[in-house]
Design a protein around this motif. Structure first.
Motif, PDB file in Angstrom:
ATOM      1  N   SER A  45       0.673  -1.479   0.030  1.00  0.00           N
ATOM      2  CA  SER A  45       0.042   0.215   0.131  1.00  0.00           C
ATOM      3  C   SER A  45       0.760   1.066   0.139  1.00  0.00           C
ATOM      4  CB  SER A  45      -0.863  -0.253   1.091  1.00  0.00           C
ATOM      5  OG  SER A  45      -0.409   0.289   2.321  1.00  0.00           O
ATOM      6  N   GLY A  46       1.940   1.380   0.156  1.00  0.00           N
ATOM      7  CA  GLY A  46       2.657   2.617   0.073  1.00  0.00           C
ATOM      8  C   GLY A  46       4.766   2.056  -0.296  1.00  0.00           C
ATOM      9  N   PRO A  47       5.262   2.573  -0.408  1.00  0.00           N
ATOM     10  CA  PRO A  47       7.231   3.066  -0.525  1.00  0.00           C
ATOM     11  C   PRO A  47       7.658   1.186   0.649  1.00  0.00           C
ATOM     12  CG  PRO A  47       5.963   4.968  -0.594  1.00  0.00           C
ATOM     13  CD  PRO A  47       4.735   4.275  -0.094  1.00  0.00           C
ATOM     14  N   GLN A  48       8.358   1.171   0.105  1.00  0.00           N
ATOM     15  CA  GLN A  48       8.796  -0.019   0.573  1.00  0.00           C
ATOM     16  C   GLN A  48       9.510   0.412   1.495  1.00  0.00           C
ATOM     17  OE1 GLN A  48       8.018  -3.694   0.398  1.00  0.00           O
ATOM     18  NE2 GLN A  48       6.349  -2.712  -0.097  1.00  0.00           N
ATOM     19  N   GLN A  49       9.866  -0.142   3.087  1.00  0.00           N
ATOM     20  CA  GLN A  49      10.668   0.343   4.275  1.00  0.00           C
ATOM     21  C   GLN A  49      11.938  -0.019   3.626  1.00  0.00           C
ATOM     22  OE1 GLN A  49       9.766   2.840   6.971  1.00  0.00           O
ATOM     23  NE2 GLN A  49      11.030   3.025   6.516  1.00  0.00           N
ATOM     24  N   GLU A  50      12.851   0.776   4.228  1.00  0.00           N
ATOM     25  CA  GLU A  50      14.812   0.604   3.460  1.00  0.00           C
ATOM     26  C   GLU A  50      15.004   0.674   4.614  1.00  0.00           C
ATOM     27  OE1 GLU A  50      15.608   3.541   0.577  1.00  0.00           O
ATOM     28  OE2 GLU A  50      14.398   2.918  -1.081  1.00  0.00           O
ATOM     29  N   HIS A  51      14.875   0.243   5.504  1.00  0.00           N
ATOM     30  CA  HIS A  51      15.528   0.672   6.954  1.00  0.00           C
ATOM     31  C   HIS A  51      15.233  -0.438   8.002  1.00  0.00           C
ATOM     32  CE1 HIS A  51      18.026   3.171   4.915  1.00  0.00           C
ATOM     33  NE2 HIS A  51      17.326   4.245   4.125  1.00  0.00           N
ATOM     34  N   ARG A  52      15.762  -0.827   8.857  1.00  0.00           N
ATOM     35  CA  ARG A  52      15.198  -1.566  10.333  1.00  0.00           C
ATOM     36  C   ARG A  52      14.922  -0.726  11.484  1.00  0.00           C
ATOM     37  NH1 ARG A  52      18.983  -5.936  11.374  1.00  0.00           N
ATOM     38  NH2 ARG A  52      17.486  -6.951  12.091  1.00  0.00           N
ATOM     39  N   ASN A  53      15.792   0.127  11.716  1.00  0.00           N
ATOM     40  CA  ASN A  53      15.727   1.213  12.457  1.00  0.00           C
ATOM     41  C   ASN A  53      14.787   2.053  12.296  1.00  0.00           C
ATOM     42  OD1 ASN A  53      16.838   2.819   9.909  1.00  0.00           O
ATOM     43  ND2 ASN A  53      17.757   4.141  11.831  1.00  0.00           N
ATOM     44  N   PHE A  54      13.959   2.348  13.878  1.00  0.00           N
ATOM     45  CA  PHE A  54      12.805   2.873  13.840  1.00  0.00           C
ATOM     46  C   PHE A  54      12.360   3.649  14.829  1.00  0.00           C
ATOM     47  CE2 PHE A  54      12.979  -1.631  16.255  1.00  0.00           C
ATOM     48  CZ  PHE A  54      12.226  -0.708  17.911  1.00  0.00           C
ATOM     49  N   TYR A  55      11.551   4.668  15.124  1.00  0.00           N
ATOM     50  CA  TYR A  55      11.515   5.741  16.101  1.00  0.00           C
ATOM     51  C   TYR A  55      10.536   5.305  17.078  1.00  0.00           C
ATOM     52  CZ  TYR A  55      15.279   8.028  13.294  1.00  0.00           C
ATOM     53  OH  TYR A  55      16.433   7.713  12.582  1.00  0.00           O
ATOM     54  N   GLU A  56      10.832   4.679  18.388  1.00  0.00           N
ATOM     55  CA  GLU A  56      10.110   4.728  19.580  1.00  0.00           C
ATOM     56  C   GLU A  56       9.548   6.635  19.461  1.00  0.00           C
ATOM     57  OE1 GLU A  56       8.513   2.296  24.248  1.00  0.00           O
ATOM     58  OE2 GLU A  56      10.751   2.464  22.928  1.00  0.00           O
ATOM     59  N   PHE A  57       7.718   6.947  20.004  1.00  0.00           N
ATOM     60  CA  PHE A  57       7.466   7.874  20.539  1.00  0.00           C
ATOM     61  C   PHE A  57       6.401   7.309  21.813  1.00  0.00           C
ATOM     62  CE2 PHE A  57       6.117  10.892  16.273  1.00  0.00           C
ATOM     63  CZ  PHE A  57       7.788  10.406  16.395  1.00  0.00           C
ATOM     64  N   ARG A  58       6.975   8.321  22.680  1.00  0.00           N
ATOM     65  CA  ARG A  58       6.943   8.340  24.484  1.00  0.00           C
ATOM     66  C   ARG A  58       6.204   9.202  25.371  1.00  0.00           C
ATOM     67  NH1 ARG A  58       7.659   3.857  27.653  1.00  0.00           N
ATOM     68  NH2 ARG A  58       8.967   2.251  26.893  1.00  0.00           N
ATOM     69  N   THR A  59       5.134   8.939  25.670  1.00  0.00           N
ATOM     70  CA  THR A  59       4.327  10.406  25.863  1.00  0.00           C
ATOM     71  C   THR A  59       3.680   9.505  27.195  1.00  0.00           C
ATOM     72  OG1 THR A  59       3.621  10.913  23.563  1.00  0.00           O
ATOM     73  CG2 THR A  59       2.333  11.626  25.894  1.00  0.00           C
ATOM     74  N   TYR A  60       4.347  10.760  28.456  1.00  0.00           N
ATOM     75  CA  TYR A  60       4.129  10.395  29.996  1.00  0.00           C
ATOM     76  C   TYR A  60       3.182  11.682  30.551  1.00  0.00           C
ATOM     77  CZ  TYR A  60       8.083   6.972  29.819  1.00  0.00           C
ATOM     78  OH  TYR A  60       8.794   5.800  29.276  1.00  0.00           O
ATOM     79  N   SER A  61       2.453  11.168  30.945  1.00  0.00           N
ATOM     80  CA  SER A  61       1.208  12.165  30.943  1.00  0.00           C
ATOM     81  C   SER A  61       1.840  12.536  33.002  1.00  0.00           C
ATOM     82  CB  SER A  61      -0.530  11.993  31.298  1.00  0.00           C
ATOM     83  OG  SER A  61      -0.370  11.810  30.107  1.00  0.00           O
ATOM     84  N   ILE A  62       2.153  13.305  33.374  1.00  0.00           N
ATOM     85  CA  ILE A  62       2.406  13.709  35.088  1.00  0.00           C
ATOM     86  C   ILE A  62       1.468  14.292  35.957  1.00  0.00           C
ATOM     87  CG2 ILE A  62       4.072  14.201  36.629  1.00  0.00           C
ATOM     88  CD1 ILE A  62       5.530  14.827  33.253  1.00  0.00           C
ATOM     89  N   GLN A  63       1.552  13.237  36.910  1.00  0.00           N
ATOM     90  CA  GLN A  63       0.585  14.104  38.415  1.00  0.00           C
ATOM     91  C   GLN A  63       1.401  15.793  37.514  1.00  0.00           C
ATOM     92  OE1 GLN A  63      -0.226  11.413  41.730  1.00  0.00           O
ATOM     93  NE2 GLN A  63       0.716   9.944  41.228  1.00  0.00           N
ATOM     94  N   PRO A  64       0.181  16.601  38.344  1.00  0.00           N
ATOM     95  CA  PRO A  64      -0.104  18.119  37.720  1.00  0.00           C
ATOM     96  C   PRO A  64       1.151  18.617  39.259  1.00  0.00           C
ATOM     97  CG  PRO A  64      -1.432  17.824  37.399  1.00  0.00           C
ATOM     98  CD  PRO A  64      -1.958  16.901  38.141  1.00  0.00           C
ATOM     99  N   HIS A  65       0.715  18.020  40.177  1.00  0.00           N
ATOM    100  CA  HIS A  65       1.744  19.037  41.345  1.00  0.00           C
ATOM    101  C   HIS A  65       3.181  18.126  41.298  1.00  0.00           C
ATOM    102  CE1 HIS A  65       0.177  14.697  42.895  1.00  0.00           C
ATOM    103  NE2 HIS A  65       1.126  15.281  44.439  1.00  0.00           N
ATOM    104  N   LEU A  66       3.021  17.431  40.689  1.00  0.00           N
ATOM    105  CA  LEU A  66       4.637  16.274  40.434  1.00  0.00           C
ATOM    106  C   LEU A  66       5.342  16.613  38.796  1.00  0.00           C
ATOM    107  CD1 LEU A  66       3.914  12.831  41.926  1.00  0.00           C
ATOM    108  CD2 LEU A  66       4.795  14.915  43.443  1.00  0.00           C
ATOM    109  N   ASN A  67       4.937  17.532  38.439  1.00  0.00           N
ATOM    110  CA  ASN A  67       5.253  17.787  37.505  1.00  0.00           C
ATOM    111  C   ASN A  67       6.758  18.305  37.185  1.00  0.00           C
ATOM    112  OD1 ASN A  67       5.196  17.741  34.169  1.00  0.00           O
ATOM    113  ND2 ASN A  67       5.284  20.183  34.266  1.00  0.00           N
TER     114      ASN A  67
END
Length: 265
Positions: A45-67
């Motif tokens: 369904s699209g261009p072939q992935q040429e590289h094995r390396n990838f990027y992990e996106f991480r999002t953390y929600s912090i308790q407001p009073h402990l930010n």
């Protein structure tokens, strides 16, 4: 006897007709190119992935009073984590979600990530000095595996400082074969002198599918606001965006400031 003769003649006629049809089909088959010479049809369904390396996106929600406490702890102990794998950037979200941090990690392969996670689970300093203290400060964690779009390259900001924007788009099902060119045109139309600087365009692999992200850099939040107003009157940008918007289901963005320990800042 008359009936028997008629049936015999009909039978002979049908036999001769079938022989002619088989002969014609055999001749046509002989004229067709061999299967090996037929063009290969891609079903992806699209261009072939040429590289094995990838990027992990991480999002953390912090308790407001402990930010503030969480950011201070991470600043002091992040070296325990970066000893195991490469950190691309670490940001505090200012607009588009309060009390959140967003970070990007690079891996060469899934097996490398698995090895990193296994090593971290056996690292006493990481567990005692960071994880045991940080986890109670969090409300939630989210991650996503992404690849750079085939036409994009990860770049550094043109200068230190500034503000970063992560623009995320949920596209309609169909994949890059359907909306890839339109998305690329819409994003690159903004990556020009007088606009923001595109640092990377990513597409999701694990997590919410058909999602693409554009990571931008601006001199300041005010400069970004000026750029947005400028884009609304730029016929080139408006045309590219209009061609893409029909493939779009939803979008969101985060305006972020890099933490002092972030490699990308």
């Amino acid at each position: 006897m008359v009936i028997s003769s008629c049936v015999s003649r009909v039978s002979v006629t049908l036999t001769l007709t079938m022989l002619r049809i088989r002969t014609s089909l055999g001749s046509a088959a002989a004229l067709r190119p061999a299967a090996a010479s037929q063009p290969c049809v891609r079903l992806s369904s699209g261009p072939q992935q040429e590289h094995r390396n990838f990027y992990e996106f991480r999002t953390y929600s912090i308790q407001p009073h402990l930010n503030a406490a969480f950011l201070k702890l991470t600043h002091e102990k992040i070296h325990l984590r970066t000893a195991h794998s490469q950190l691309i950037g670490y940001w505090s979200v200012e607009y588009g979600g309060l009390n959140k941090v967003f970070h990007i990690w690079k891996y060469d392969s899934y097996s490398q990530r698995a090895a990193v996670r296994a090593a971290l689970s056996q690292d006493p300093s990481w567990l005692k000095d960071y994880i045991s203290v940080a986890i109670p400060m969090l409300q939630s964690q989210d991650n996503e595996v992404t690849y750079l779009a085939p036409w994009s390259h990860l770049q550094s900001p043109p200068q230190m400082g500034g503000v970063f924007e992560l623009a995320s788009f949920l596209m309609r099902p169909g994949g890059p074969a359907v909306w890839g060119d339109a998305f690329q045109a819409a994003v690159t139309s903004h990556d020009a002198p007088g606009y923001g600087k595109l640092l990377g365009a990513f597409h999701s692999e694990c997590g919410l599918l058909n999602r693409v992200h554009a990571l931008w850099w601006f001199e300041s939040a005010d400069q970004r606001a000026e750029v947005r107003h400028k884009a609304h009157t730029d016929a080139r940008v408006v045309s590219a965006v209009r061609s893409c918007v029909g493939h779009l289901s939803s979008q969101e963005n985060k305006l972020m400031f890099p933490c002092s320990f972030s490699p990308m800042k």
